[in-house]
Design a protein around this motif. Structure first.
Motif, PDB file in Angstrom:
ATOM      1  N   GLY A 105     -15.703   1.468  13.731  1.00 50.11           N
ATOM      2  CA  GLY A 105     -15.022   0.424  14.483  1.00 50.11           C
ATOM      3  C   GLY A 105     -13.729  -0.035  13.858  1.00 50.11           C
ATOM      4  N   GLU A 106     -13.434   0.473  12.644  1.00 60.51           N
ATOM      5  CA  GLU A 106     -12.197   0.082  11.973  1.00 60.51           C
ATOM      6  C   GLU A 106     -11.146   1.162  12.196  1.00 60.51           C
ATOM      7  OE1 GLU A 106     -11.166  -1.794   7.642  1.00 60.51           O
ATOM      8  OE2 GLU A 106     -12.264   0.088   7.684  1.00 60.51           O
ATOM      9  N   GLU A 107      -9.940   0.732  12.505  1.00 58.75           N
ATOM     10  CA  GLU A 107      -8.863   1.690  12.776  1.00 58.75           C
ATOM     11  C   GLU A 107      -8.482   2.423  11.506  1.00 58.75           C
ATOM     12  OE1 GLU A 107      -4.296   1.748  14.577  1.00 58.75           O
ATOM     13  OE2 GLU A 107      -5.430  -0.114  14.433  1.00 58.75           O
ATOM     14  N   GLN A 108      -8.333   3.727  11.589  1.00 56.60           N
ATOM     15  CA  GLN A 108      -7.972   4.527  10.426  1.00 56.60           C
ATOM     16  C   GLN A 108      -6.500   4.363  10.102  1.00 56.60           C
ATOM     17  OE1 GLN A 108      -9.102   8.583  10.743  1.00 56.60           O
ATOM     18  NE2 GLN A 108      -8.284   9.141   8.737  1.00 56.60           N
ATOM     19  N   LYS A 109      -6.222   4.151   8.817  1.00 57.65           N
ATOM     20  CA  LYS A 109      -4.841   3.981   8.380  1.00 57.65           C
ATOM     21  C   LYS A 109      -4.191   5.323   8.128  1.00 57.65           C
ATOM     22  CE  LYS A 109      -5.865  -0.427   6.118  1.00 57.65           C
ATOM     23  NZ  LYS A 109      -5.860  -1.166   4.840  1.00 57.65           N
ATOM     24  N   ALA A 110      -2.871   5.323   8.142  1.00 60.69           N
ATOM     25  CA  ALA A 110      -2.140   6.568   7.899  1.00 60.69           C
ATOM     26  C   ALA A 110      -2.328   6.982   6.454  1.00 60.69           C
ATOM     27  CB  ALA A 110      -0.650   6.367   8.186  1.00 60.69           C
ATOM     28  N   PRO A 111      -2.369   8.275   6.164  1.00 62.98           N
ATOM     29  CA  PRO A 111      -2.532   8.729   4.787  1.00 62.98           C
ATOM     30  C   PRO A 111      -1.315   8.375   3.941  1.00 62.98           C
ATOM     31  CG  PRO A 111      -1.989  10.579   6.220  1.00 62.98           C
ATOM     32  CD  PRO A 111      -2.244   9.406   7.107  1.00 62.98           C
ATOM     33  N   THR A 112      -1.572   8.176   2.658  1.00 67.82           N
ATOM     34  CA  THR A 112      -0.469   7.905   1.742  1.00 67.82           C
ATOM     35  C   THR A 112       0.381   9.163   1.586  1.00 67.82           C
ATOM     36  OG1 THR A 112      -1.855   6.363   0.513  1.00 67.82           O
ATOM     37  CG2 THR A 112       0.105   7.188  -0.603  1.00 67.82           C
ATOM     38  N   PRO A 113       1.722   9.057   1.699  1.00 67.50           N
ATOM     39  CA  PRO A 113       2.562  10.244   1.552  1.00 67.50           C
ATOM     40  C   PRO A 113       2.473  10.793   0.140  1.00 67.50           C
ATOM     41  CG  PRO A 113       3.892   8.243   1.567  1.00 67.50           C
ATOM     42  CD  PRO A 113       2.511   7.837   1.943  1.00 67.50           C
ATOM     43  N   GLU A 114       2.683  12.116   0.006  1.00 61.64           N
ATOM     44  CA  GLU A 114       2.555  12.746  -1.306  1.00 61.64           C
ATOM     45  C   GLU A 114       3.564  12.181  -2.292  1.00 61.64           C
ATOM     46  OE1 GLU A 114       2.222  17.180  -3.305  1.00 61.64           O
ATOM     47  OE2 GLU A 114       2.838  16.956  -1.221  1.00 61.64           O
ATOM     48  N   PHE A 115       4.813  11.965  -1.835  1.00 63.53           N
ATOM     49  CA  PHE A 115       5.832  11.359  -2.681  1.00 63.53           C
ATOM     50  C   PHE A 115       6.471  10.215  -1.919  1.00 63.53           C
ATOM     51  CE2 PHE A 115       5.752  15.816  -4.203  1.00 63.53           C
ATOM     52  CZ  PHE A 115       5.416  15.569  -5.530  1.00 63.53           C
ATOM     53  N   ARG A 116       6.562   9.056  -2.548  1.00 64.29           N
ATOM     54  CA  ARG A 116       7.157   7.901  -1.875  1.00 64.29           C
ATOM     55  C   ARG A 116       8.681   7.936  -1.932  1.00 64.29           C
ATOM     56  NH1 ARG A 116       2.453   5.411  -4.066  1.00 64.29           N
ATOM     57  NH2 ARG A 116       1.221   4.383  -2.443  1.00 64.29           N
ATOM     58  N   ASN A 117       9.233   8.532  -3.000  1.00 62.15           N
ATOM     59  CA  ASN A 117      10.685   8.531  -3.225  1.00 62.15           C
ATOM     60  C   ASN A 117      11.260   7.123  -3.065  1.00 62.15           C
ATOM     61  OD1 ASN A 117      10.922  11.358  -3.691  1.00 62.15           O
ATOM     62  ND2 ASN A 117      10.793  11.730  -1.487  1.00 62.15           N
ATOM     63  N   PRO A 118      10.803   6.182  -3.909  1.00 61.06           N
ATOM     64  CA  PRO A 118      11.232   4.786  -3.778  1.00 61.06           C
ATOM     65  C   PRO A 118      12.725   4.612  -4.028  1.00 61.06           C
ATOM     66  CG  PRO A 118      10.031   5.119  -5.827  1.00 61.06           C
ATOM     67  CD  PRO A 118       9.895   6.385  -5.045  1.00 61.06           C
ATOM     68  N   GLY A 119      13.217   3.430  -3.643  1.00 58.21           N
ATOM     69  CA  GLY A 119      14.657   3.189  -3.652  1.00 58.21           C
ATOM     70  C   GLY A 119      15.185   2.496  -4.887  1.00 58.21           C
ATOM     71  N   VAL A 120      16.281   1.749  -4.683  1.00 56.19           N
ATOM     72  CA  VAL A 120      17.049   1.173  -5.791  1.00 56.19           C
ATOM     73  C   VAL A 120      16.221   0.170  -6.597  1.00 56.19           C
ATOM     74  CG1 VAL A 120      19.083  -0.214  -6.357  1.00 56.19           C
ATOM     75  CG2 VAL A 120      19.227   1.536  -4.590  1.00 56.19           C
ATOM     76  N   GLY A 121      15.400  -0.631  -5.919  1.00 57.13           N
ATOM     77  CA  GLY A 121      14.606  -1.633  -6.623  1.00 57.13           C
ATOM     78  C   GLY A 121      13.691  -1.007  -7.662  1.00 57.13           C
ATOM     79  N   PHE A 122      13.069   0.098  -7.294  1.00 59.18           N
ATOM     80  CA  PHE A 122      12.193   0.812  -8.224  1.00 59.18           C
ATOM     81  C   PHE A 122      13.004   1.344  -9.399  1.00 59.18           C
ATOM     82  CE2 PHE A 122      10.240   4.619  -9.902  1.00 59.18           C
ATOM     83  CZ  PHE A 122       8.893   4.303  -9.985  1.00 59.18           C
ATOM     84  N   LEU A 123      14.165   1.935  -9.116  1.00 54.44           N
ATOM     85  CA  LEU A 123      14.993   2.506 -10.181  1.00 54.44           C
ATOM     86  C   LEU A 123      15.466   1.433 -11.158  1.00 54.44           C
ATOM     87  CD1 LEU A 123      17.151   5.031  -8.120  1.00 54.44           C
ATOM     88  CD2 LEU A 123      15.284   5.570  -9.687  1.00 54.44           C
ATOM     89  N   ILE A 124      15.848   0.273 -10.626  1.00 51.91           N
ATOM     90  CA  ILE A 124      16.288  -0.820 -11.501  1.00 51.91           C
ATOM     91  C   ILE A 124      15.144  -1.280 -12.396  1.00 51.91           C
ATOM     92  CG2 ILE A 124      17.056  -3.222 -11.548  1.00 51.91           C
ATOM     93  CD1 ILE A 124      18.668  -2.627  -9.016  1.00 51.91           C
ATOM     94  N   SER A 125      13.960  -1.439 -11.799  1.00 49.92           N
ATOM     95  CA  SER A 125      12.800  -1.881 -12.577  1.00 49.92           C
ATOM     96  C   SER A 125      12.417  -0.844 -13.632  1.00 49.92           C
ATOM     97  CB  SER A 125      11.605  -2.133 -11.653  1.00 49.92           C
ATOM     98  OG  SER A 125      11.874  -3.164 -10.748  1.00 49.92           O
TER      99      SER A 125
END
Length: 430
Positions: A11-31
């Motif tokens: 009865g619970e809606e299935q969520k989309a699978p996590t992508p293999e690579f997120r390739n995060p943006g500038v915020g991740f790189l700064i951190s």
């Protein structure tokens, strides 16, 4: 990081699978960049500046021996901890993910070790503090490095690899600068860089999207697995073996300059010992600043052209030229020019070396363990180079020239060139 599906209940809606690579943006790189640089600044400010001050306060006549003892035990701890920490991180199951617990543990150990160094009144306490700081740095450094292949696809790792790669160079300059700001207050000189490093690690832990490893997916962790943490078969994985050998050779060249810069300035260029500290800071500021700028430019260019090898070749050539220029230097200004050339080479190398390494790892599932082994290629030269240096410095030595720096730095130049040649046979990476 592998593709993962989210379990659902009826009865619970299935969520989309996590992508293999997120390739995060500038915020991740700064951190990532802040965490990496401030982590290294907290360690290097103690290693270069405040630990020698504490050793002198404990026993001025035997300060060098105290530093040697602390460094020896920390080096041994590093050889043990790097691969094992990576193996543990790859197998850590829990809702906090595989990398985040080691970022938090690294921050805590960094502060605890710094407090011990500050409170040290004996060689044993100072050594214990330095070992604790070293283990904290290894835990955090392993998690930071592993986040790059976890999060980025191979063709997008240049900028993140550049920021991670130049952390040591930039960290040395920033750590010494922070330390000098609070001089002579030894409490702030030690604890301020450690606190900034810990805060940056916690901030990155908050930003990092670290997928948990299901307990049923965790491989068995046996004594054989622990021993296997120290070995990746170079015959079975020749690309990894060649990359390890190349990195080891290049870092031998780097270690030669870092370890004997002060001695060379005093004995080779006849600089007054009183002026050496300031001249070393200026040299590191120029070469480190240039390396940081070059690395960030090169990382993006390398991604765009889809090539790593030509940049490694160019960097090793510049290393070799810079080391030969050091041999020919007749003044401090000549030495600075040589170090700037090496800084350009170091920036290029550090931008693409880590990205290349992430593309030759034998297994995604064991990436942190394999990166831990690869980190030995950059840490072992700091132990081995000082061990062989006396023999090289003694070649052709005379009463007028008791230290043959020409032979020493030419040997380092050969090591840098060898590091480039070892990249040629690597397959699967352009």
């Amino acid at each position: 990081m592998t593709m993962s599906n989210v379990d659902t209940t009826p009865g619970e809606e299935q969520k989309a699978p996590t992508p293999e690579f997120r390739n995060p943006g500038v915020g991740f790189l700064i951190s990532l960049g802040l965490a990496s640089v401030l982590l290294m600044s907290s360690i290097l400010s103690v290693g270069i500046l405040t630990m020698p001050l504490q050793a002198t306060a404990i026993d001025a006549d035997n300060a060098t021996t105290i530093i040697s003892v602390a460094s020896l035990f920390t080096g041994i701890a590093a050889l043990i901890a790097f691969p094992v920490t990576g193996r543990l991180s790859d197998r850590t199951a829990g809702r906090f993910g595989r990398r985040r617990p080691y970022l938090i543990a690294g921050a805590a150990l960094l502060l605890a070790g710094a407090a011990l160094v500050l409170a040290a009144t004996s060689t044993a306490t100072l050594t214990a503090g330095w070992v604790v700081m070293g283990i904290g740095q290894i835990a955090a450094f392993t998690a930071l490095g592993s986040s790059v292949p976890d999060q980025f696809s191979p063709e997008k790792r240049g900028p993140a690899s550049a920021l991670f790669g130049v952390a040591g160079v930039a960290g040395a300059v920033i750590g010494l600068w922070i330390g000098s700001l609070f001089s002579p207050n030894i409490t702030l000189m030690i604890m301020a860089p450690a606190a900034l490093g810990a805060l940056a690690l916690l901030a990155f832990a908050f930003v990092l999207k670290d997928d948990p490893l299901a307990k049923e997916a965790r491989p068995e962790f046996s004594v054989r697995e622990i021993l296997g943490s120290y070995w990746t078969n170079p015959v079975k994985h020749p690309n990894f073996g060649l990359a390890f050998a190349s990195r080891f050779a290049v870092f031998c060249a780097i270690a030669a300059v870092n370890a004997y810069m002060a001695v060379y300035l005093i004995l080779g260029l006849h600089i007054d010992p009183v002026d050496v500290a300031g001249k070393i800071f200026l040299a590191n500021l120029l070469s480190g600043g240039i390396a940081f700028i070059i690395a960030n430019i090169t990382g993006r260019v390398s991604d765009k052209v889809g090539r790593r090898k030509p940049f490694v070749w160019a960097s090793a050539l510049l290393f070799t030229v810079g080391l030969v220029m050091i041999v020919m230097a007749g003044s401090y200004n000549d030495f600075l020019v040589a170090l700037i050339v090496m800084g350009v080479g170091q920036g290029i190398y550090l931008a693409v070396d880590f990205a290349l390494i992430t593309q030759v790892l034998p297994s995604k599932e064991d990436s942190a363990k394999d990166l831990g082994i690869m980190n030995l290629a950059s840490s072992l030269p700091n132990i081995l180079v000082p061990a062989v240096a006396p023999a090289l410095l003694a070649i052709g030595a005379t009463a007028e020239n008791p230290q043959n720096f020409s032979a020493f730095f030419l040997a380092a130049a050969v090591a840098g060139a060898l590091g480039a040649l070892l990249i040629i046979p690597i397959r699967g990476v352009r």
